[in-house]
Design an enzyme around this catalytic site. Structure first.
Site, PDB file in Angstrom:
ATOM      1  N   ASP A  94       0.795  -1.227   0.000  1.00  0.00           N
ATOM      2  CA  ASP A  94       0.000   0.000   0.000  1.00  0.00           C
ATOM      3  C   ASP A  94       0.830   1.281   0.000  1.00  0.00           C
ATOM      4  OD1 ASP A  94      -2.564  -0.971  -0.283  1.00  0.00           O
ATOM      5  OD2 ASP A  94      -2.858  -1.277   1.859  1.00  0.00           O
ATOM      6  N   ASP A 163      -6.644  -4.882  -4.489  1.00  0.00           N
ATOM      7  CA  ASP A 163      -6.396  -3.501  -4.064  1.00  0.00           C
ATOM      8  C   ASP A 163      -5.086  -2.957  -4.623  1.00  0.00           C
ATOM      9  OD1 ASP A 163      -7.540  -5.425  -2.360  1.00  0.00           O
ATOM     10  OD2 ASP A 163      -7.569  -4.085  -0.654  1.00  0.00           O
TER      11      ASP A 163
HETATM   12  N1  GLY Z   1      -7.512  -3.506   2.041  1.00  0.00           N
HETATM   13  C1  GLY Z   1      -7.916  -2.266   1.544  1.00  0.00           C
HETATM   14  C2  GLY Z   1      -9.351  -2.028   1.655  1.00  0.00           C
HETATM   15  O1  GLY Z   1      -9.895  -2.234   2.723  1.00  0.00           O
HETATM   16  O2  GLY Z   1      -9.956  -1.637   0.699  1.00  0.00           O
END
Ligand code: GLY
Length: 381
Positions: A94, A163
């Protein structure tokens, strides 16, 4: 342009002008029982994956209003994130979410050299998570002594999640500013793996793929934050739709545009008549839990995609985005000071105890979507 968009933008910016007075120095994610924002700027929480959405929100509020108070606050917070570079357990897939709506947008706007340095460091670490044999960027970080909720024995070395498509723009950007093709190459290899493994024939997207880390073979798929294996977690559909659109914008490779269109066509077929998005398109009818954050992400993806296609297809994407946003404006947004969040009823995951709460990225993507409609959004991704 529809009148409600201007009304919503005025109310949104007006509320954040007031909110800023009691949240200076904070990095907000959700609200407590009193409706006030929490603060994740401390050393033990600065690595939280959503923290860049707070600075991103400040940057977009500056774009919306020209108010220097938002600009100054975003820049003042940027240095806090440097501590994450010393914490291997916090750095993960991320990094794009952490630094694109933060240092990278600062560099793009102001040419700041320290911000450029931060972005390149974050991209290097993200690139380092690439599994060259498997062809994917590894998700998450269970280190020795740590466990992952629900998966205590699995170290997740072969895990990848949809994601991550939204983090690839950090790598595209890094290739652009450094001239080094390796970042873009890694992003495209991950995008190709995601295209082959996460997008089902009907256009829906898997949340988690577990690969054999030594070969890259797909071992199994998991429902992750959605309802179940084989289901259709709505925020994940949004990450896929917007993420493949962004990979197309950065590479001009038609296969990514086709992937985005396929996901968009599926998503359009699933949006309920109410315009309110559930946590999972395949969840049971009751409880009818919603995830407003998914609406905002899907809307951003549809708006960008509508600019890349033509005719009825483009009109359909734009109409769906407007419906999602207008429904939030009329039925879910709270522009009063009773609570700090504006877009209410977001849900982290189907199987976590808290549902329909305040989540900062719903406010972030709602504002980004509205500013896209006004051609005023800062380019973050
Ligand atoms: N894991 C990222 C989200 O909750 O979208």
């Amino acid at each position: 342009m529809e009148k409600w968009i201007d009304e919503s933008l005025d109310a949104f910016v007006g509320k954040y002008r007031r909110t800023l007075e009691h949240v200076r120095g904070m990095i907000c994610y959700t609200t407590g029982p009193d409706g006030r924002f929490d603060d994740r700027s401390g050393d033990d929480q600065i690595g939280w994956w959503t923290n860049g959405f707070w600075t991103g929100l400040l940057w977009q509020l500056w774009a919306a209003s020209g108010d220097e108070a938002f600009h100054e606050e975003a820049i003042a917070l940027e240095e806090r994130f440097d501590r994450i570079f010393l914490d291997a357990s916090a750095l993960d897939h991320d990094n794009g979410f952490r630094w694109l709506p933060n240092a990278v947008v600062h560099y793009r706007q102001d040419g700041d050299k320290a911000a450029l340095n931060r972005g390149i460091l974050a991209a290097g670490q993200l690139a380092g998570r690439f599994n060259p044999t498997g062809g994917f960027i590894r998700a998450w970080n269970p280190w020795p002594g740590m466990t992952m909720e629900g998966f205590p024995d699995d170290k997740h070395i072969g895990w990848a999640i949809i994601d991550c498509m939204m983090n690839l723009p950090l790598l595209y950007w890094a290739s652009g500013v450094t001239g080094d093709p390796r970042f873009k190459d890694i992003a495209m290899r991950h995008a190709d793996k995601a295209l082959a493994s996460f997008i089902r024939p009907d256009g829906s997207a898997v949340h988690i793929c577990v690969f054999d880390p030594s070969t890259g073979d797909l071992v199994k798929t998991l429902g992750g934050q959605g309802y179940a294996e084989g289901s259709s977690w709505t925020r994940g559909q949004g990450w896929a739709l917007y993420g493949f659109t962004l990979s197309y914008l950065h590479t001009k490779e038609e296969r990514y545009l086709e992937a985005a269109r396929k996901v968009a066509s599926y998503v359009l077929s699933q949006i309920p008549g109410s315009g309110l998005i559930p946590i999972d398109f395949r969840q049971p009818p009751e409880p009818a839990w919603e995830d407003s954050s998914a609406s905002t992400i899907i809307a951003c993806g549809l708006i960008e995609l509508s600019k890349l296609v033509s005719g009825k297809e483009s009109d359909d994407y734009m109409a769906a985005a407007l419906k999602l946003l207008k429904t939030l404006h009329e039925e879910r947004n709270d522009y009063t000071d009773a609570q700090d969040i504006i877009v209410t009823r977001s849900s982290e995951a189907y199987h976590r105890p808290a549902h329909e709460t305040a989540i900062i990225y719903a406010d972030y993507y709602y504002l980004e979507a509205l500013l896209k409609l006004k051609d005023k959004a800062l380019w973050v991704w």
